[in-house]
Write a protein that holds these residues in place. Sequence first.
Motif, PDB file in Angstrom:
ATOM      1  N   GLY A  26      69.846  55.801 -10.657  1.00 46.21           N
ATOM      2  CA  GLY A  26      70.887  55.677  -9.568  1.00 46.21           C
ATOM      3  C   GLY A  26      71.839  54.660  -9.058  1.00 46.21           C
ATOM      4  O   GLY A  26      71.312  53.483  -8.996  1.00 46.21           O
ATOM      5  N   THR A  27      72.589  54.879  -8.541  1.00 48.02           N
ATOM      6  CA  THR A  27      73.336  53.527  -7.364  1.00 48.02           C
ATOM      7  C   THR A  27      72.721  52.785  -7.105  1.00 48.02           C
ATOM      8  O   THR A  27      72.032  51.036  -6.863  1.00 48.02           O
ATOM      9  CB  THR A  27      74.838  53.576  -7.025  1.00 48.02           C
ATOM     10  OG1 THR A  27      75.524  54.960  -8.262  1.00 48.02           O
ATOM     11  CG2 THR A  27      75.818  53.006  -6.645  1.00 48.02           C
ATOM     12  N   LEU A  28      71.239  52.864  -6.162  1.00 48.56           N
ATOM     13  CA  LEU A  28      70.472  53.058  -5.328  1.00 48.56           C
ATOM     14  C   LEU A  28      69.388  52.078  -5.851  1.00 48.56           C
ATOM     15  O   LEU A  28      69.203  50.608  -5.931  1.00 48.56           O
ATOM     16  CB  LEU A  28      70.426  53.408  -3.794  1.00 48.56           C
ATOM     17  CG  LEU A  28      69.445  52.991  -3.153  1.00 48.56           C
ATOM     18  CD1 LEU A  28      69.714  51.689  -2.528  1.00 48.56           C
ATOM     19  CD2 LEU A  28      68.792  53.790  -2.285  1.00 48.56           C
ATOM     20  N   GLN A  29      68.881  52.716  -6.655  1.00 48.66           N
ATOM     21  CA  GLN A  29      68.125  52.045  -7.723  1.00 48.66           C
ATOM     22  C   GLN A  29      68.468  50.628  -8.225  1.00 48.66           C
ATOM     23  O   GLN A  29      68.612  49.839  -9.000  1.00 48.66           O
ATOM     24  CB  GLN A  29      67.482  53.187  -8.656  1.00 48.66           C
ATOM     25  CG  GLN A  29      66.699  53.680  -8.101  1.00 48.66           C
ATOM     26  CD  GLN A  29      65.999  55.359  -9.113  1.00 48.66           C
ATOM     27  OE1 GLN A  29      66.939  55.402  -9.926  1.00 48.66           O
ATOM     28  NE2 GLN A  29      65.216  55.566  -8.296  1.00 48.66           N
ATOM     29  N   ILE A  48      71.181  48.677  -7.600  1.00 49.32           N
ATOM     30  CA  ILE A  48      71.188  48.133  -6.486  1.00 49.32           C
ATOM     31  C   ILE A  48      70.308  46.943  -6.308  1.00 49.32           C
ATOM     32  O   ILE A  48      70.076  45.572  -6.058  1.00 49.32           O
ATOM     33  CB  ILE A  48      72.334  48.186  -5.043  1.00 49.32           C
ATOM     34  CG1 ILE A  48      73.822  48.554  -5.938  1.00 49.32           C
ATOM     35  CG2 ILE A  48      72.276  47.075  -3.935  1.00 49.32           C
ATOM     36  CD1 ILE A  48      73.987  49.588  -4.395  1.00 49.32           C
ATOM     37  N   ILE A  49      69.130  47.558  -5.833  1.00 44.52           N
ATOM     38  CA  ILE A  49      67.663  47.264  -5.337  1.00 44.52           C
ATOM     39  C   ILE A  49      67.225  46.358  -6.678  1.00 44.52           C
ATOM     40  O   ILE A  49      66.761  44.961  -7.263  1.00 44.52           O
ATOM     41  CB  ILE A  49      66.358  48.318  -5.141  1.00 44.52           C
ATOM     42  CG1 ILE A  49      66.954  49.000  -4.479  1.00 44.52           C
ATOM     43  CG2 ILE A  49      65.022  48.073  -5.590  1.00 44.52           C
ATOM     44  CD1 ILE A  49      66.501  50.335  -3.921  1.00 44.52           C
ATOM     45  N   THR A 108      69.283  42.915  -7.464  1.00 41.96           N
ATOM     46  CA  THR A 108      69.228  42.443  -6.381  1.00 41.96           C
ATOM     47  C   THR A 108      67.694  41.769  -5.931  1.00 41.96           C
ATOM     48  O   THR A 108      67.459  40.544  -5.845  1.00 41.96           O
ATOM     49  CB  THR A 108      69.229  43.053  -4.739  1.00 41.96           C
ATOM     50  OG1 THR A 108      70.346  43.621  -4.661  1.00 41.96           O
ATOM     51  CG2 THR A 108      68.120  42.522  -3.408  1.00 41.96           C
TER      52      THR A 108
END
Length: 66
Positions: free
Chosen positions: A3-6, A8-9, A12
């Motif tokens: 997913g998008t959040l994963q 990004i994490i 980062t």
Amino acid sequence: MIGTLQAIIIVTFIVILIITLLALIDIARSEFTGNNKVVWVLIVLFTNFLGAILYFFIGRKQKIKQ
């Protein structure tokens, strides 16, 4: 699928890891007076990203010029 959040994490985490490693490599290749090298290695290892940022802003000025 990631997913998008994963994503990004993960990105980062990779950026933080690279900055920390760059700081440790720069410390290892440089000469410092006294025990400053050991102190900076410990700071970067124990505080990770924050320690690396502190090193790049403060610690690089403490290196012995050759």
